[in-house]
Design an enzyme around this catalytic site. Structure first.
Site, mmCIF file in Angstrom:
data_model
loop_
_atom_site.group_PDB
_atom_site.id
_atom_site.type_symbol
_atom_site.label_atom_id
_atom_site.label_comp_id
_atom_site.label_asym_id
_atom_site.label_seq_id
_atom_site.Cartn_x
_atom_site.Cartn_y
_atom_site.Cartn_z
ATOM 1 N N SER A 163 0.872 -1.180 0.000
ATOM 2 C CA SER A 163 0.000 0.000 0.000
ATOM 3 C C SER A 163 0.903 1.222 0.000
ATOM 4 O O SER A 163 2.085 1.130 0.387
ATOM 5 C CB SER A 163 -0.875 -0.011 1.259
ATOM 6 O OG SER A 163 -1.435 1.273 1.479
ATOM 7 N N TYR A 175 -8.497 13.153 5.648
ATOM 8 C CA TYR A 175 -9.655 12.687 6.420
ATOM 9 C C TYR A 175 -10.280 13.801 7.251
ATOM 10 O O TYR A 175 -11.012 13.549 8.203
ATOM 11 C CB TYR A 175 -9.220 11.520 7.325
ATOM 12 C CG TYR A 175 -8.463 10.447 6.561
ATOM 13 C CD1 TYR A 175 -9.116 9.612 5.659
ATOM 14 C CD2 TYR A 175 -7.079 10.309 6.700
ATOM 15 C CE1 TYR A 175 -8.420 8.665 4.935
ATOM 16 C CE2 TYR A 175 -6.376 9.353 5.972
ATOM 17 C CZ TYR A 175 -7.053 8.540 5.096
ATOM 18 O OH TYR A 175 -6.368 7.603 4.368
HETATM 19 N N1 NAD Z 1 -8.614 -0.781 -1.884
HETATM 20 C C1 NAD Z 1 -7.589 0.068 -1.851
HETATM 21 O O1 NAD Z 1 -7.754 1.262 -2.105
HETATM 22 C C2 NAD Z 1 -6.214 -0.419 -1.506
HETATM 23 C C3 NAD Z 1 -5.152 0.498 -1.546
HETATM 24 C C4 NAD Z 1 -3.874 0.063 -1.237
HETATM 25 C C5 NAD Z 1 -3.650 -1.254 -0.915
HETATM 26 N N2 NAD Z 1 -4.709 -2.126 -0.863
HETATM 27 C C6 NAD Z 1 -4.409 -3.511 -0.509
HETATM 28 O O2 NAD Z 1 -5.014 -4.357 -1.466
HETATM 29 C C7 NAD Z 1 -5.392 -5.588 -0.876
HETATM 30 C C8 NAD Z 1 -6.848 -5.877 -1.136
HETATM 31 O O3 NAD Z 1 -7.603 -4.770 -0.697
HETATM 32 P P1 NAD Z 1 -9.154 -4.624 -1.021
HETATM 33 O O4 NAD Z 1 -9.429 -3.180 -1.092
HETATM 34 O O5 NAD Z 1 -9.552 -5.522 -2.128
HETATM 35 O O6 NAD Z 1 -9.753 -5.134 0.362
HETATM 36 P P2 NAD Z 1 -11.106 -5.954 0.652
HETATM 37 O O7 NAD Z 1 -11.412 -5.722 2.078
HETATM 38 O O8 NAD Z 1 -12.135 -5.624 -0.373
HETATM 39 O O9 NAD Z 1 -10.630 -7.459 0.444
HETATM 40 C C9 NAD Z 1 -9.795 -8.111 1.350
HETATM 41 C C10 NAD Z 1 -10.229 -9.552 1.397
HETATM 42 O O10 NAD Z 1 -9.357 -10.243 2.311
HETATM 43 C C11 NAD Z 1 -10.146 -11.178 3.019
HETATM 44 N N3 NAD Z 1 -9.483 -11.561 4.267
HETATM 45 C C12 NAD Z 1 -9.388 -10.838 5.421
HETATM 46 N N4 NAD Z 1 -8.770 -11.542 6.367
HETATM 47 C C13 NAD Z 1 -8.446 -12.736 5.804
HETATM 48 C C14 NAD Z 1 -7.801 -13.903 6.291
HETATM 49 N N5 NAD Z 1 -7.366 -13.997 7.561
HETATM 50 N N6 NAD Z 1 -7.623 -14.938 5.440
HETATM 51 C C15 NAD Z 1 -8.073 -14.871 4.156
HETATM 52 N N7 NAD Z 1 -8.716 -13.816 3.661
HETATM 53 C C16 NAD Z 1 -8.905 -12.751 4.473
HETATM 54 C C17 NAD Z 1 -11.467 -10.467 3.247
HETATM 55 O O11 NAD Z 1 -12.515 -11.379 3.534
HETATM 56 C C18 NAD Z 1 -11.648 -9.734 1.937
HETATM 57 O O12 NAD Z 1 -12.437 -10.462 1.004
HETATM 58 C C19 NAD Z 1 -5.037 -5.467 0.609
HETATM 59 O O13 NAD Z 1 -3.778 -6.062 0.818
HETATM 60 C C20 NAD Z 1 -4.963 -3.971 0.829
HETATM 61 O O14 NAD Z 1 -4.096 -3.645 1.891
HETATM 62 C C21 NAD Z 1 -5.976 -1.739 -1.141
#
Ligand code: NAD
Length: 278
Positions: A163, A175
């Site tokens: 991230s 925020y």
């Molecule tokens: N969405 C963004 O803007 C953004 C920005 C930067 C980084 N990220 C990173 O991208 C990745 C995905 O983010 P996202 O936005 O799709 O999040 P999300 O919350 O939509 O998806 C995360 C998924 O991980 C699953 N999960 C949580 N704990 C778990 C576990 N113990 N075992 C297996 N699965 C588990 C959840 O059920 C969920 O479906 C993450 O690593 C997040 O840090 C996201």
């Protein structure tokens, strides 16, 4: 290398890919994009409530021998082992692991006028431990299990999802929505995700001579029906002036998962609209 070969090297066709957190925003996008490109995909997630819907939607477009939905808790070693075993049983190999599952604590919106639990000095350490358990420990445990299989095969490719908060501190003014309501991005996500880039370098160098590559991707601010107030603040702070559309991650993930990135290991690929550039 001529042009047709270059094109072939950008392909994920026939690759067997595990995506952890596969029911989430980014996981679903990449899983479907990889399936459309001919990969075989294991979508693994802790949240069983999406299983039936995703199974049904994918079955409308892809043959059952192209994908597998599997329950996974990345904090549990037996669960991680079971996903790798099920992958190899169905697809005979594991080419790519995408360590995408993570938790991102939500703001404590109810308490902004009283003691704001999202402020660093009040942040509950139990929540910090929970994020470290999933985002740090879980990533390690899942990677261990995949590496055992990849070592046995003599090849593998790991993509860790970091991230911008793995790289820089949050600009808390993002925020601040006026009217005296300042929310804060809490420490749990920053602490647990900061580990990912250096873990990527650790795995990349540890296995460099054993056929396993490891790189990280740094997404930022994927649009998901955010409020107008957030979008206004965001466009002021972002060089590109807008959030990321989820489809804009498909190219970078495809590149890292394909042979087009064969000389890359230990890299951190930033896809952040310039957020970390100033
Ligand atoms: N969405 C963004 O803007 C953004 C920005 C930067 C980084 N990220 C990173 O991208 C990745 C995905 O983010 P996202 O936005 O799709 O999040 P999300 O919350 O939509 O998806 C995360 C998924 O991980 C699953 N999960 C949580 N704990 C778990 C576990 N113990 N075992 C297996 N699965 C588990 C959840 O059920 C969920 O479906 C993450 O690593 C997040 O840090 C996201």
């Amino acid at each position: 290398m001529d042009i047709p070969q270059l094109h072939a090297s950008l392909s994920v066709a026939d690759k067997v890919v595990i995506i952890t957190g596969g029911y989430g925003l980014i996981g679903r996008t990449i899983a479907e994009a990889f399936l459309q490109q001919g990969a075989r995909v294991v979508i693994a997630d802790i949240d069983a409530s999406h299983h039936d819907t995703v199974q049904q939607q994918l079955a409308e477009h892809f043959a059952p021998d192209r994908f597998l939905l599997h329950h996974l808790d990345i904090t549990n070693e037996a669960s991680c082992r079971a996903v790798v075993e099920a992958t190899v049983e169905k697809f005979r190999k594991l080419d790519v692991l995408i360590n995408n599952a993570a938790i991102d604590a939500k703001f404590d919106k109810e308490n902004t006028g009283k003691v704001n639990q999202s402020r660093f000095e009040h942040y509950p350490v139990d929540l910090l431990r929970k994020s470290v358990d999933v985002n740090l420990m879980g990533t390690v445990i899942m990677t261990q299990q995949a590496c055992r299989q990849m070592l046995a095969q003599g090849q593998g490719n790991i993509i860790n999802v970091a991230s911008t908060y793995s790289m820089v501190a949050p600009n808390q003014s993002l925020y601040d929505f006026g009217q005296g309501v300042q929310q804060y991005k809490p420490i749990d996500y920053i602490a647990s995700k900061s580990f990912i880039p250096n873990f990527t370098r650790y795995i990349a160098t540890f296995y460099a001579q054993e056929g396993i590559r490891c790189n990280a991707i740094v997404p930022h601010a994927i649009f998901n029906n955010h409020s107008e107030a957030f979008l206004t603040n965001f466009s002021r702070l972002s060089p590109l002036g807008r959030m990321c559309e989820r489809e804009e991650l498909i190219g970078p993930f495809t590149f890292l998962a394909s042979e087009a990135s064969s000389y890359m290991t230990g890299s951190v690929l930033t896809v952040d609209g310039g957020w970390t550039a100033w």
